[in-house]
Design an enzyme around this catalytic site. Structure first.
Site, PDB file in Angstrom:
ATOM      1  N   HIS A 268      -3.702   5.350   4.549  1.00  0.00           N
ATOM      2  CA  HIS A 268      -4.707   5.517   3.487  1.00  0.00           C
ATOM      3  C   HIS A 268      -6.078   5.819   4.095  1.00  0.00           C
ATOM      4  O   HIS A 268      -6.904   6.478   3.480  1.00  0.00           O
ATOM      5  CB  HIS A 268      -4.820   4.249   2.632  1.00  0.00           C
ATOM      6  CG  HIS A 268      -3.633   4.008   1.751  1.00  0.00           C
ATOM      7  ND1 HIS A 268      -2.495   3.392   2.210  1.00  0.00           N
ATOM      8  CD2 HIS A 268      -3.413   4.301   0.441  1.00  0.00           C
ATOM      9  CE1 HIS A 268      -1.619   3.302   1.219  1.00  0.00           C
ATOM     10  NE2 HIS A 268      -2.152   3.846   0.143  1.00  0.00           N
ATOM     11  N   ASP A 340       4.013  11.276   0.126  1.00  0.00           N
ATOM     12  CA  ASP A 340       3.066  10.240  -0.276  1.00  0.00           C
ATOM     13  C   ASP A 340       1.801  10.977  -0.737  1.00  0.00           C
ATOM     14  O   ASP A 340       1.684  12.200  -0.599  1.00  0.00           O
ATOM     15  CB  ASP A 340       2.771   9.314   0.897  1.00  0.00           C
ATOM     16  CG  ASP A 340       2.414   7.904   0.455  1.00  0.00           C
ATOM     17  OD1 ASP A 340       1.983   7.734  -0.707  1.00  0.00           O
ATOM     18  OD2 ASP A 340       2.555   6.974   1.268  1.00  0.00           O
TER      19      ASP A 340
END
Length: 439
Positions: A268, A340
């Protein structure tokens, strides 16, 4: 009858030019005798009038008929005529996030203009069970109206610290807690209940199970999201979760290929790097994914991790060597590969979101995930239309439609009272498991 059943009806209308000629010939035989006795000019005038009327009828029917070929119950069905233009194909290959509790006019415009086929939901989309139910029904109605196909509506409902639901929907304990408790029955029962919770609120796909092995104690991004520190433990419990979700009518998606368990950095925020060879991955990280493929997992999510001993240029999400070479060819996976979120810094900062999307599809992915920015969605869709061949797009869409064929049709509007009662029944099962495991 649900709106899916109502929308699935269709007409087959032929528009070939000889239809009008056959119509004219047939009708001319029925002409009264006095017409045949008149002069040629009157006959010619009459025939022209009939010809004009016939063409008008057939052309009008062409304009109003919707030529949608419904999805058949086999994996080799042809794409419908509507699905053969690039924008419609690309729309099936993205999942997007929406900003609130209901669809806005801007959301509907994106869905309509770009034929969006899939959505991912987060905590900011969930106020309570009834609101979520209304939102998912609205999404399905919008997607079906624009594409003629059902929407895959995704959520990350792993249990533990990764849960997207509001307080009126109970969540399972973390994967590691369940694994350490050791009861296969509890894992299966609780996962079936989770699947039924999802189904009741209109969600049909879950980014679970987590197939990562918790092999690095410093790995906080995975940690207790994993079913164990050995490949055997992860295989044992992730297989149960996959089968339980399938029993509940939910599409399971194993993650994060080829393994996120031996990292320290969180993708992230940055790009993790794992210095393992393909042989090392095969002997450890890939084993849970091999088991999932053997058991028929329909979808696998990629990891934004660089494996320089396999591909020193691109992370797994964008690597043809990993997605096509390893996952497709060596491991034999022919399901849907989904990325993702491409808005994670591991991709966004180093490669760019649009470039990441194009490279991931070229590498072998079938669906890209875009969460927050409307402009990114538009830019990615346009780039995929321009950069990816029609043949390659159709290859991925066939895989996606194969998954959508298996979605249940039992989606009906229920009263708030009935929904609350059904959710409560599943909540009680999940809560009992959580109390037993966590105490």
């Amino acid at each position: 009858m649900s709106y899916f059943t109502a929308c699935a009806s269709f007409e087959k209308t032929g528009c070939k030019e000889d239809c009008a000629a056959r119509f004219l010939t047939k009708e001319s035989r029925k002409l009264p005798g006095f017409f045949l006795k008149t002069n040629m000019k009157r006959i010619e005038f009459f025939l022209q009038a009939v010809l004009f009327s016939a063409f008008f009828i057939f052309i009008s029917s062409c304009a109003t008929s919707k030529k949608t070929v419904p999805v058949q119950n086999n994996s080799q069905h042809p794409l419908s005529l509507e699905m053969k233009d690039k924008r419609s194909l690309v729309g099936q290959m993205v999942m997007i996030g929406i900003p609130g509790y209901k669809l806005t006019d801007a959301d509907r415009r994106i869905f309509r203009d770009y034929k969006i086929g899939n959505v991912i939901l987060f905590k900011w989309n969930v106020k309570n069970a009834m609101q979520l139910r209304k939102l998912t029904l609205d999404i399905q109605k919008e997607v079906f109206a624009n594409t003629g196909k059902k929407a895959l509506i995704f959520v990350d409902q792993e249990g533990g610290r990764v849960s997207r639901f509001s307080r009126d929907i109970e969540k399972m304990p973390s994967a590691l807690n369940l694994s350490e408790y050791g009861s296969e029955e509890l894992v299966y029962t609780g996962s079936v209940a989770t699947g039924k919770q999802l189904q009741l609120v209109g969600i049909n796909a879950n980014f679970a199970p987590v197939n990562d092995i918790f092999s690095n104690p410093a790995n906080k991004v995975i940690g207790d999201r994993s079913y164990g520190r050995t490949a055997e433990d992860v295989i044992r419990f992730s297989t149960l979760v996959m089968k339980a979700l399938d029993e509940s009518g939910i599409v399971a998606c194993a993650k994060h290929f080829p393994g996120h368990g031996d990292t320290i950095l969180d993708s992230h925020h940055a790009l993790p790097i794992v210095y393992k060879t393909y042989e090392e991955l095969k002997s450890f990280e890939l084993k849970p994914f091999e088991a999932s493929i053997k058991n028929g997992i329909p979808m696998i999510m990629t990891a934004h991790i660089l494996f320089p001993k396999i591909d020193n240029e691109f992370p797994a999400t964008m690597s043809e060597k990993i997605l096509t070479g390893i996952l497709r060819k060596d491991m034999g996976f022919d399901g849907v590969i989904v990325t993702d979120s491409l808005e994670m810094n591991a991709i966004k900062d180093r490669y760019g979101i649009v470039n990441g999307a194009v490279h991931s599809i070229q590498a072998g992915a079938d669906m890209v995930c875009l969460i927050r920015s409307e402009q990114y969605v538009i830019d990615v869709l346009e780039a995929l239309c321009h950069e990816i061949s029609q043949e390659r797009l159709m290859e991925s869409v066939q895989r996606i439609l194969k998954v959508k064929q298996k979605l249940r049709n039992d989606v009906h509007i229920v009263s708030a009272k009935d929904l609350k009662r059904k959710i409560k029944a599943e909540n009680e099962k999940v809560k009992a498991i959580r109390i037993l495991v966590e105490n």
